[in-house]
Scaffold this motif. Structure first.
Motif, PDB file in Angstrom:
ATOM      1  N   THR A   8      36.133  53.079  46.334  1.00 38.05           N
ATOM      2  CA  THR A   8      37.371  53.749  45.934  1.00 38.05           C
ATOM      3  C   THR A   8      37.448  55.123  46.568  1.00 38.05           C
ATOM      4  OG1 THR A   8      36.343  54.775  43.990  1.00 38.05           O
ATOM      5  CG2 THR A   8      37.294  52.558  43.710  1.00 38.05           C
ATOM      6  N   ASP A   9      38.601  55.770  46.398  1.00 39.55           N
ATOM      7  CA  ASP A   9      38.741  57.144  46.881  1.00 39.55           C
ATOM      8  C   ASP A   9      37.719  58.062  46.231  1.00 39.55           C
ATOM      9  OD1 ASP A   9      40.797  57.155  48.837  1.00 39.55           O
ATOM     10  OD2 ASP A   9      42.271  56.799  47.268  1.00 39.55           O
ATOM     11  N   LYS A  10      37.502  57.868  44.930  1.00 41.54           N
ATOM     12  CA  LYS A  10      36.527  58.707  44.231  1.00 41.54           C
ATOM     13  C   LYS A  10      35.127  58.488  44.795  1.00 41.54           C
ATOM     14  CE  LYS A  10      38.912  59.234  39.799  1.00 41.54           C
ATOM     15  NZ  LYS A  10      38.842  59.016  38.330  1.00 41.54           N
ATOM     16  N   THR A  11      34.815  57.234  45.122  1.00 43.00           N
ATOM     17  CA  THR A  11      33.508  56.958  45.713  1.00 43.00           C
ATOM     18  C   THR A  11      33.369  57.643  47.061  1.00 43.00           C
ATOM     19  OG1 THR A  11      33.506  54.794  44.623  1.00 43.00           O
ATOM     20  CG2 THR A  11      31.897  55.137  46.370  1.00 43.00           C
ATOM     21  N   CYS A  16      31.086  61.957  50.485  1.00 41.02           N
ATOM     22  CA  CYS A  16      31.212  63.184  51.271  1.00 41.02           C
ATOM     23  C   CYS A  16      30.519  64.353  50.586  1.00 41.02           C
ATOM     24  CB  CYS A  16      32.683  63.507  51.504  1.00 41.02           C
ATOM     25  SG  CYS A  16      33.501  62.340  52.620  1.00 41.02           S
ATOM     26  N   HIS A  17      30.598  64.391  49.254  1.00 45.82           N
ATOM     27  CA  HIS A  17      29.893  65.441  48.514  1.00 45.82           C
ATOM     28  C   HIS A  17      28.394  65.365  48.784  1.00 45.82           C
ATOM     29  CE1 HIS A  17      27.742  67.068  44.971  1.00 45.82           C
ATOM     30  NE2 HIS A  17      28.716  67.981  44.973  1.00 45.82           N
ATOM     31  N   GLY A  18      27.844  64.156  48.729  1.00 47.78           N
ATOM     32  CA  GLY A  18      26.418  64.009  48.977  1.00 47.78           C
ATOM     33  C   GLY A  18      26.029  64.281  50.415  1.00 47.78           C
ATOM     34  N   LEU A  22      41.785  51.580  51.349  1.00 45.09           N
ATOM     35  CA  LEU A  22      41.936  52.617  50.327  1.00 45.09           C
ATOM     36  C   LEU A  22      43.402  53.029  50.219  1.00 45.09           C
ATOM     37  CD1 LEU A  22      38.827  54.880  51.042  1.00 45.09           C
ATOM     38  CD2 LEU A  22      39.120  53.216  49.214  1.00 45.09           C
ATOM     39  N   PRO A  23      43.904  53.174  48.990  1.00 46.52           N
ATOM     40  CA  PRO A  23      45.324  53.535  48.831  1.00 46.52           C
ATOM     41  C   PRO A  23      45.637  54.940  49.320  1.00 46.52           C
ATOM     42  CG  PRO A  23      44.178  53.548  46.719  1.00 46.52           C
ATOM     43  CD  PRO A  23      43.237  52.941  47.710  1.00 46.52           C
ATOM     44  N   THR A  32      39.063  59.911  62.256  1.00 47.72           N
ATOM     45  CA  THR A  32      38.657  61.010  61.378  1.00 47.72           C
ATOM     46  C   THR A  32      38.946  60.685  59.920  1.00 47.72           C
ATOM     47  OG1 THR A  32      40.798  62.091  61.703  1.00 47.72           O
ATOM     48  CG2 THR A  32      38.998  62.765  63.147  1.00 47.72           C
ATOM     49  N   TYR A  33      38.036  61.110  59.058  1.00 42.48           N
ATOM     50  CA  TYR A  33      38.202  61.022  57.609  1.00 42.48           C
ATOM     51  C   TYR A  33      37.960  62.428  57.078  1.00 42.48           C
ATOM     52  CZ  TYR A  33      37.682  59.376  52.802  1.00 42.48           C
ATOM     53  OH  TYR A  33      37.838  59.180  51.449  1.00 42.48           O
TER      54      TYR A  33
END
Length: 397
Positions: free
Chosen positions: A259-262, A267-269, A295-296, A316-317
């Motif tokens: 998901t987007d949250k995942t 990216c946080h990690g 991903l939406p 790019t992400y």
């Protein structure tokens, strides 16, 4: 002067040995099929003096620890002086004498986080002075419960100090083996003299062999297991260790539930507590890329947001943590990692080469072996990740 190795000497003894020229040709052969090998040929390369490569993997020095025993259960109130006390910690290695520390979860009556100045460090213990004076100059140190977080801050020197404790970040000595990769191409004299319906020449066969060789190298560089095989009656065989197992961090997600949250968590990690770059590569299997594409919230942008580097086309992400350059690799699928990804900081990817990529002609005709023209392609090399915490495995469970 006779023993000096110059470009001229190298060219005379082995005309196709010069790595820069060879690599400039190699990287034009199917680059998207072998992204890690492709990047390594553009990255910093070091010459290895032997088949065993020893290097130091250094991560950034830790900056946090936890309190293990309740400290000062009752508030201490003293006027005009600081409070000296000992703190039991789970790890004293991040700290040295003369550093300041912060307890972000423990606050004074005025809402300020508690700070302290370290006077001595011993096993699992910090000795220091707490500087918690309120606006009236009264020191009020609240209770510091077990489990409280400690953050290493800057050092504080006295006015007459000329020196301070030497900075130490002890590297871990690691090693990897250079693997000898080889491929051989032969063409019989009869085929060489025959007319062909297509323009298939010996150089075309070389290119096909190099493609196959690079695909094998790619799999070793990514997922190989480091081994030294001692075979009775024969020469030893060394297998190189892949960078997948060298990455210092790992994050797991639910397979088929990206998901987007995942992705934000990934990216946080990848970008925090790593001391790495703000732009990293995400190389993944097809199932991982498929989920990203679905991903939406489309952080994977359009053609205008593509990036070409090292002869590879990335998408790019973008997040607030940093930017990922995304690329699919079928090698992940082939090696059982279709749902997985590897985030690599290219600044800390190093290639060691014991035998640079080279070709050698074999005169099989003159030696009476076969009536063929033959070329053997060879390279002995390995990849290593410096600063392991700058790289992360993402595994779909």
């Amino acid at each position: 002067m006779e023993n000096i190795v110059t470009t001229k000497v190298v060219s005379q003894s082995s005309p196709e040995l010069l790595r820069s020229e060879i690599d400039s040709r190699i990287v034009r052969i199917r680059p998207m099929s072998t992204p890690i090998d492709q990047i390594s040929r553009h990255a910093a390369t070091r010459r290895a003096g032997s088949m065993t490569v020893e290097y130091y993997a250094v991560d950034s020095k830790p900056f946090t620890a936890r309190v293990t025993t309740d400290c000062l259960p009752d508030e201490v109130s003293k006027a005009g002086e600081n409070v000296a006390m000992n703190i039991s910690v789970d790890d004293e290695s991040p700290f040295v004498k003369s550093e300041t520390i912060l307890f972000p979860d423990v606050h004074t009556d005025e809402g300020l986080p508690v700070t302290a100045f370290i006077t001595e460090v011993s096993t699992k213990t910090l000795n220091g002075f707490f500087t918690c004076a309120d606006s009236k100059g009264v020191v009020r140190v609240p209770a510091i419960p077990s489990g409280s977080k400690i953050v290493r801050m800057g050092r504080a020197a006295r006015e007459l100090d000329m020196q301070t404790v030497q900075f130490q970040s002890i590297p871990r000595k690691e090693h990897n083996y250079c693997q000898i990769f080889k491929s051989q191409v032969e063409q019989s004299t009869l085929v060489k003299l025959s007319n062909k319906e297509v323009g298939w020449s010996f150089s075309d066969q070389e290119e096909a062999a190099i493609i196959d060789m690079r695909l094998g190298m790619e799999r070793n560089f990514l997922f190989g297991n480091k081994m030294h095989l001692e075979i009775a009656g024969e020469d030893d065989v060394m297998l190189t260790g892949g960078i997948w197992s060298q990455a210092g961090k790992e994050l797991q997600y639910s397979r088929n539930a990206l998901t987007d949250k995942t992705m934000v968590s990934i990216c946080h990690g990848a970008f925090t507590a790593s001391n790495g770059s703000s732009r990293k590569l995400l190389i993944a299997g097809s199932r991982f890329i498929e989920q990203m594409q679905n991903l939406p919230n489309q952080r994977i942008l359009g053609p205008a947001d593509k990036m070409t580097r090292w002869g590879l086309d990335f998408t790019t992400y973008v997040t607030k943590f940093g930017t990922l350059y995304v690329l699919m690799s079928e090698t992940f699928d082939e090696c059982g990692h279709a749902y997985d990804a590897l985030i690599v900081d290219p600044e800390y990817l190093t290639k060691y080469t014991h035998i640079p990529f080279s070709t050698e002609k074999l005169d099989l005709r003159a030696s009476g072996v076969r009536n063929t023209d033959a070329i053997v392609i060879t390279e002995a090399s390995c990849l290593v990740l410096r600063y392991p915490k700058a790289h992360m495995r993402v595994i779909g469970k």
